[in-house]
Design a protein around this motif. Structure first.
Motif, mmCIF file in Angstrom:
data_model
loop_
_atom_site.group_PDB
_atom_site.id
_atom_site.type_symbol
_atom_site.label_atom_id
_atom_site.label_comp_id
_atom_site.label_asym_id
_atom_site.label_seq_id
_atom_site.Cartn_x
_atom_site.Cartn_y
_atom_site.Cartn_z
ATOM 1 N N GLN A 206 0.923 -1.227 -0.054
ATOM 2 C CA GLN A 206 -0.038 0.093 -0.035
ATOM 3 C C GLN A 206 0.941 1.279 -0.029
ATOM 4 N N ASP A 207 0.366 2.475 -0.692
ATOM 5 C CA ASP A 207 1.216 3.377 -0.671
ATOM 6 C C ASP A 207 1.658 4.050 0.502
ATOM 7 N N GLN A 208 0.881 4.056 1.650
ATOM 8 C CA GLN A 208 1.178 4.569 2.737
ATOM 9 C C GLN A 208 2.333 3.878 3.559
ATOM 10 N N TYR A 209 2.251 2.639 3.145
ATOM 11 C CA TYR A 209 3.332 1.869 4.044
ATOM 12 C C TYR A 209 4.568 1.140 3.090
ATOM 13 N N GLN A 210 4.752 1.814 1.813
ATOM 14 C CA GLN A 210 5.890 1.486 1.039
ATOM 15 C C GLN A 210 7.130 2.022 1.533
ATOM 16 N N GLY A 211 8.011 1.270 1.468
ATOM 17 C CA GLY A 211 9.447 1.681 2.262
ATOM 18 C C GLY A 211 9.395 1.829 3.649
ATOM 19 N N LYS A 212 8.346 1.557 4.411
ATOM 20 C CA LYS A 212 8.078 1.654 5.948
ATOM 21 C C LYS A 212 8.064 0.228 6.636
ATOM 22 N N LEU A 213 7.560 -0.935 5.718
ATOM 23 C CA LEU A 213 7.290 -2.144 6.179
ATOM 24 C C LEU A 213 7.765 -3.338 5.449
ATOM 25 N N LYS A 214 8.190 -4.372 5.897
ATOM 26 C CA LYS A 214 8.816 -5.495 5.180
ATOM 27 C C LYS A 214 8.458 -6.677 5.764
ATOM 28 N N LEU A 215 8.614 -7.747 4.958
ATOM 29 C CA LEU A 215 8.343 -9.036 5.444
ATOM 30 C C LEU A 215 9.498 -9.754 5.992
ATOM 31 N N ALA A 216 9.673 -10.207 7.206
ATOM 32 C CA ALA A 216 10.733 -10.726 7.811
ATOM 33 C C ALA A 216 10.853 -12.203 7.839
ATOM 34 N N GLY A 217 12.066 -12.718 7.361
ATOM 35 C CA GLY A 217 12.400 -14.276 7.411
ATOM 36 C C GLY A 217 11.510 -14.934 6.264
ATOM 37 N N LYS A 218 11.214 -16.377 6.235
ATOM 38 C CA LYS A 218 10.624 -17.210 5.488
ATOM 39 C C LYS A 218 9.209 -17.556 6.158
ATOM 40 N N PRO A 219 8.298 -17.780 5.169
ATOM 41 C CA PRO A 219 7.145 -18.468 5.764
ATOM 42 C C PRO A 219 7.379 -19.602 6.428
ATOM 43 N N PHE A 220 6.547 -19.811 7.466
ATOM 44 C CA PHE A 220 6.773 -20.950 8.515
ATOM 45 C C PHE A 220 5.591 -21.998 8.788
ATOM 46 N N SER A 221 4.678 -21.973 7.651
ATOM 47 C CA SER A 221 3.439 -22.898 7.767
ATOM 48 C C SER A 221 2.853 -22.994 6.262
ATOM 49 N N GLU A 222 1.906 -23.631 6.180
ATOM 50 C CA GLU A 222 1.218 -24.116 5.045
ATOM 51 C C GLU A 222 -0.250 -23.645 5.181
#
Length: 280
Positions: A206-222
């Motif tokens: 989303q525009d308001q969060y670009q460059g402010k938030l990120k995904l950390a690590g790898k997915p850990f479930s299915e």
């Protein structure tokens, strides 16, 4: 005699008119399929960018496109669809009480839920992930959450998993929706948000969060997303057929790219999925 004949003719014409009105039933709609019944009510999320988002009177997202495709295959046009918000904690009740006919709302298929509802699908396989502020380097996965404030949604599978598997030292805060969690993360009130990676990716884009938030690590479930229907509903197999067709004709891939962007890469080992086997 003339008067009597006129009266008899009038009654005959009226009877034919009434018969014609009732022959199609349900508002006089013609044609086969469930769409003759008037409308279909589908539960979606209203606050998940890229998946299920309400903007004014419009609805958009991957789940919304899937819902429209399935409804069409069941015989309903778009103007016969009524979308209703389905928060995570209320989904089973909404189906059991008949408030909705289907739920297409990042609804993970689990053994516990299958005791209460039936599932068509899966139509997507996600993995649980973590969203953090862009400057955060401490959180790299679920094992690095000790002492951290974590937000998820009440009644969701991710919240339950954190409680059961990663609860030691984690301060879990449950919200009513993921948008609330992301706002808390953006303001620094919590350290991370957890749910499925595709949901987190939608918020981060989303525009308001670009460059402010990120995904950390790898997915850990299915997480296998299914279309929820009332337990034992005969719609379940019909929905499965619609989902198979959606995947085979290329619509699934198009919906994903349209809503998540060309850069989003789902796990190729799990996607596209193979719907079926969950209608019991």
């Amino acid at each position: 005699m003339r008067t009597s004949a006129k009266i008899a003719a009038a009654f005959a014409a009226a009877a034919l008119t009434l018969a014609g009105c009732s022959s199609n039933g349900d508002g006089g709609k013609e044609g086969g399929g469930d769409g003759d019944k008037g409308k279909i009510t589908i539960g979606i999320k209203f606050d998940q960018p890229g998946l299920g988002l309400k903007e004014g009177s419009n609805y958009k997202g991957f789940d919304v496109d899937v819902a429209k495709y399935v409804a069409k295959e069941l015989g309903y046009s778009e103007d016969q669809i009524e979308f209703k918000e389905s928060v995570s904690a209320q989904r089973e009740n909404m189906l059991a009480n008949g408030q909705v006919d289907l739920i297409v709302a990042t609804y993970s298929i689990t053994d516990g839920r299958k005791e209460k509802v039936s599932f068509a699908g899966p139509y997507f396989v996600a993995g649980q992930g973590l969203l953090v502020q862009n400057s955060n380097s401490d959180i790299t996965g679920p094992d690095s959450l000790d002492g951290k404030k974590l937000c998820s949604v009440a009644g969701s599978t991710p919240a339950q998993r954190i409680k059961e598997e990663y609860s030691q030292g984690v301060q879990l805060q449950e919200a009513q929706g993921y948008s609330e969690c992301v706002e808390l993360l953006s303001s620094g009130t919590v350290d991370a948000v957890t749910t499925d990676d595709i949901i987190l990716a939608g918020f981060a884009a989303q525009d308001q969060y670009q460059g402010k938030l990120k995904l950390a690590g790898k997915p850990f479930s299915e997480e296998n997303y299914g279309v929820g229907v009332q337990k034992g509903s005969d719609k379940c197999e019909k929905v499965n057929e619609a989902l198979k067709k959606m995947i085979d004709d290329g619509s699934w891939e198009k919906f994903l790219k349209d809503n998540m962007g060309a850069d989003y890469k789902p796990n190729d080992a799990m996607n596209p999925p193979k719907p079926g086997g969950n209608c019991g």
